[in-house]
Design a protein around this motif. Structure first.
Motif, mmCIF file in Angstrom:
data_model
loop_
_atom_site.group_PDB
_atom_site.id
_atom_site.type_symbol
_atom_site.label_atom_id
_atom_site.label_comp_id
_atom_site.label_asym_id
_atom_site.label_seq_id
_atom_site.Cartn_x
_atom_site.Cartn_y
_atom_site.Cartn_z
ATOM 1 N N TYR A 207 -9.298 36.387 -22.962
ATOM 2 C CA TYR A 207 -10.765 36.416 -23.511
ATOM 3 C C TYR A 207 -11.532 38.368 -22.805
ATOM 4 O O TYR A 207 -11.902 37.723 -21.350
ATOM 5 N N GLU A 208 -11.782 38.645 -23.642
ATOM 6 C CA GLU A 208 -13.040 39.511 -23.151
ATOM 7 C C GLU A 208 -14.292 39.689 -24.376
ATOM 8 O O GLU A 208 -14.470 40.299 -25.414
ATOM 9 N N ALA A 209 -15.598 39.580 -22.892
ATOM 10 C CA ALA A 209 -16.973 39.590 -24.096
ATOM 11 C C ALA A 209 -17.137 41.326 -24.589
ATOM 12 O O ALA A 209 -17.580 40.589 -25.811
ATOM 13 N N ASP A 210 -16.393 41.881 -24.466
ATOM 14 C CA ASP A 210 -16.703 43.599 -25.034
ATOM 15 C C ASP A 210 -15.933 43.645 -26.477
ATOM 16 O O ASP A 210 -16.255 44.844 -25.970
ATOM 17 N N LYS A 211 -15.295 42.750 -25.996
ATOM 18 C CA LYS A 211 -13.300 42.886 -26.671
ATOM 19 C C LYS A 211 -13.448 42.230 -28.118
ATOM 20 O O LYS A 211 -13.157 41.428 -27.487
ATOM 21 N N PRO A 212 -14.249 42.226 -29.401
ATOM 22 C CA PRO A 212 -14.536 41.174 -30.060
ATOM 23 C C PRO A 212 -13.209 40.989 -30.734
ATOM 24 O O PRO A 212 -13.030 40.202 -31.158
ATOM 25 N N THR A 214 -10.739 39.993 -29.269
ATOM 26 C CA THR A 214 -9.819 38.784 -28.237
ATOM 27 C C THR A 214 -10.857 37.291 -28.494
ATOM 28 O O THR A 214 -10.597 36.118 -27.921
ATOM 29 N N HIS A 215 -11.552 37.247 -29.441
ATOM 30 C CA HIS A 215 -12.372 36.387 -29.784
ATOM 31 C C HIS A 215 -11.981 35.543 -30.434
ATOM 32 O O HIS A 215 -12.231 34.172 -30.652
ATOM 33 N N ASP A 219 -17.971 32.902 -31.342
ATOM 34 C CA ASP A 219 -18.905 33.181 -30.781
ATOM 35 C C ASP A 219 -19.277 32.498 -29.617
ATOM 36 O O ASP A 219 -20.103 31.314 -30.004
ATOM 37 N N THR A 221 -21.402 32.278 -27.208
ATOM 38 C CA THR A 221 -23.308 32.607 -27.376
ATOM 39 C C THR A 221 -23.454 31.402 -27.508
ATOM 40 O O THR A 221 -24.615 31.071 -27.289
ATOM 41 N N THR A 264 -16.359 32.648 -18.035
ATOM 42 C CA THR A 264 -16.749 33.187 -16.919
ATOM 43 C C THR A 264 -16.035 32.380 -15.801
ATOM 44 O O THR A 264 -14.647 32.806 -15.090
ATOM 45 N N THR A 491 -20.147 44.183 -10.319
ATOM 46 C CA THR A 491 -18.719 44.169 -11.080
ATOM 47 C C THR A 491 -17.880 44.856 -10.198
ATOM 48 O O THR A 491 -16.966 45.260 -11.264
#
Length: 501
Positions: A207-212, A214-215, A219, A221, A264, A491
């Motif tokens: 899972y990577e938050a900025d790569k949909p 992988t979702h 969602d 969030t 996370t 980061t």
């Protein structure tokens, strides 16, 4: 002719000697005059600063950008980070050693602190011991590790991984699985639950938050953590050990909150475990006392001033209710802001948040059911022993240069829920087997009543009862943001040592 030459030469030598003597006398007189002038200058005092009362003296250099009180880990990290940004720091502590409440003590100091009498001979040499008053492990890929790496404090310290991470479940101590393959061999779950858990871990890993892509259509969030568990078909018992032993959650409130933050945290746990393979935690050789000393050295290198064995009698406040300095006896120092742990501030500026009980135990054997590990962490989820709060057990030994060979130091801690201290930690003590010696303490924890922006008093929270630094690092990052007005850049990759603050 020869005689005349000799006489002439002697005359020249005498004249030269006289000239040399005259020159030396003149030089000596000149030096005396300079010293007299210097004495006159020194006798003339510099103008006193306007803020200094007539009956007070200047403490150290007098004026600073920040005064830090207490050499606990949080305070030392802050002084180190602020000094690298060019701030002039005065760091003061009432004790004659670094570390404050998170210091590491030898046997003599430990027995004196707890008034336990003479040190038994069977424990061995005094110098072999570095016993932490507040024992905690460091997440290998967590934010504290990033601070250590990129401030180069690691050049002063050496670390070693913890042998194993365990969870108490169903009256047994079981190793926590954090890889898909390890999940299949775990005794924590049945056969079909293992497969569901393995599928869940694969999802977390990719899972990577900025790569949909992988979702998988989820969602995080919006979806709660409980809903995520249910989506993968995991049962309540699996929810419990993932949340408490891997995500390091202290209660079940997170189950009804958006899942992203918990996911996370779980990723950090899994990445940390993958880095060393045995557990996600590391620990400094010779105890945690080396951490504040390392950051203190960083501050000193950048011009910080340190004063130990000096208590603070008063935090000076102006008419607007803002802190502008401190008073130590008859001496004063001025600063734009004041930082410190709760013990240095008036009681109206802090509020109690609970009681933490800690029990330091000396064993002559490893903790049972931990595969004879020289170091380990065990988390007892509160619901497993009819409690609201988890119980934490951590163990270190001579492998980390904190005890004599053959002696193991186990510490049990938890947030008290109203009972007697020994009863509160009884489930943890029961896992240790025979105990040679133990020291129990109860400490009140505090937090500031406000964020410090209005009165320039920035107060850290007391260390909690967990066996890791993750919650304390969150408080540290919050303090840094309130002091500087900007977030600390976290980061960076914990595996990289190229950057520097």
């Amino acid at each position: 002719k020869t005689w005349r030459h000799v006489c002439y030469a002697r005359t020249c030598m005498k004249q030269g000697s006289k000239n040399t003597i005259n020159n030396r006398q003149q030089s000596h007189q000149s030096k005396q005059q300079q010293q007299a002038n210097m004495s006159t200058d020194e006798a003339t005092p510099d103008p006193r600063p306007e803020w200094l009362p007539a009956d007070k003296e200047i403490l150290a250099d007098g004026e600073y950008d920040a005064i830090v009180m207490g050499t606990g880990l949080k305070e030392c990290i802050l002084s180190g980070l602020l000094s690298t940004q060019g701030m002039k720091i005065l760091h003061i502590d009432r004790n004659n050693y670094y570390g404050a409440d998170c210091a590491s003590l030898n046997l003599t100091n430990l027995y004196e602190k707890f008034q336990a009498g003479q040190v038994p001979e069977y424990l061995g040499s005094n110098r072999e011991y570095n016993v932490d008053l507040i024992p905690k492990f460091i997440m290998a890929c967590g934010n504290l590790t990033k601070m250590l790496l990129h401030t180069k404090v690691t050049r002063y310290l050496e670390f070693k991984s913890i042998d194993g991470s365990y969870v108490y479940c169903g009256n047994k101590v079981l190793k926590v699985p954090a890889t898909p393959n390890e999940a299949l061999s775990s005794s924590l779950m049945g056969l079909f639950e293992k497969r569901r858990f393995r599928k869940f871990l694969i999802y977390i890993d990719q899972y990577e938050a900025d790569k949909p892509e992988t979702h998988q259509g989820l969602d995080l969030t919006q979806m709660t953590m409980r809903q995520l568990y249910v989506h993968f078909g995991l049962v309540e018992g699996t929810h419990e050990f993932i949340s408490h032993a891997m995500c390091l959650q202290l209660d079940d409130v997170h189950l009804e909150q958006p899942a992203l933050d918990t996911v996370t945290t779980l990723q950090t746990y899994c990445y940390s475990l993958a880095r060393y393979g045995t557990s996600p935690y590391i620990y400094p050789m010779y105890g945690l006392g080396g951490l504040p000393e390392g950051f203190s050295r960083l501050c000193a290198i950048h011009g910080g001033t340190f004063m130990l064995n000096r208590d603070v009698d008063e935090i000076l406040m102006n008419e607007s209710g803002e802190a502008y300095g401190i008073r130590c006896g008859n001496e004063m120092a001025k600063a734009k802001l004041v930082i410190g742990d709760p013990s240095y501030f008036p009681r109206e500026q802090v509020r109690p948040t609970g009681l933490v009980v800690r029990c330091i135990c000396f064993l002559n054997h490893p903790i049972p059911n931990t595969n004879n590990s020289e170091s380990a962490q065990i988390i007892i989820p509160g619901p497993q022993v009819n409690r609201k709060n988890d119980i934490f057990v951590c163990c270190v030994s001579s492998a980390h240069c904190v005890a004599n060979r053959g002696v193991y130091i186990a510490i049990v801690s938890t947030l008290m829920e109203g009972g007697m201290p020994e009863e509160e930690i009884k489930p943890g003590l029961a896992l240790l087997g025979s105990i040679m010696q133990r020291f129990t303490s109860v400490a009140t924890t505090y937090e500031p009543v406000d964020d410090g922006k209005s009165n320039k008093c920035f107060i850290s929270k007391s260390f909690d009862g967990t066996s890791h630094f993750e919650n304390d690092v969150e408080d540290l990052l919050s303090l840094y943001e309130r002091i500087t007005g900007s977030k600390l850049d976290m980061t960076i990759n914990a595996d990289s040592v190229e950057a520097d603050y």
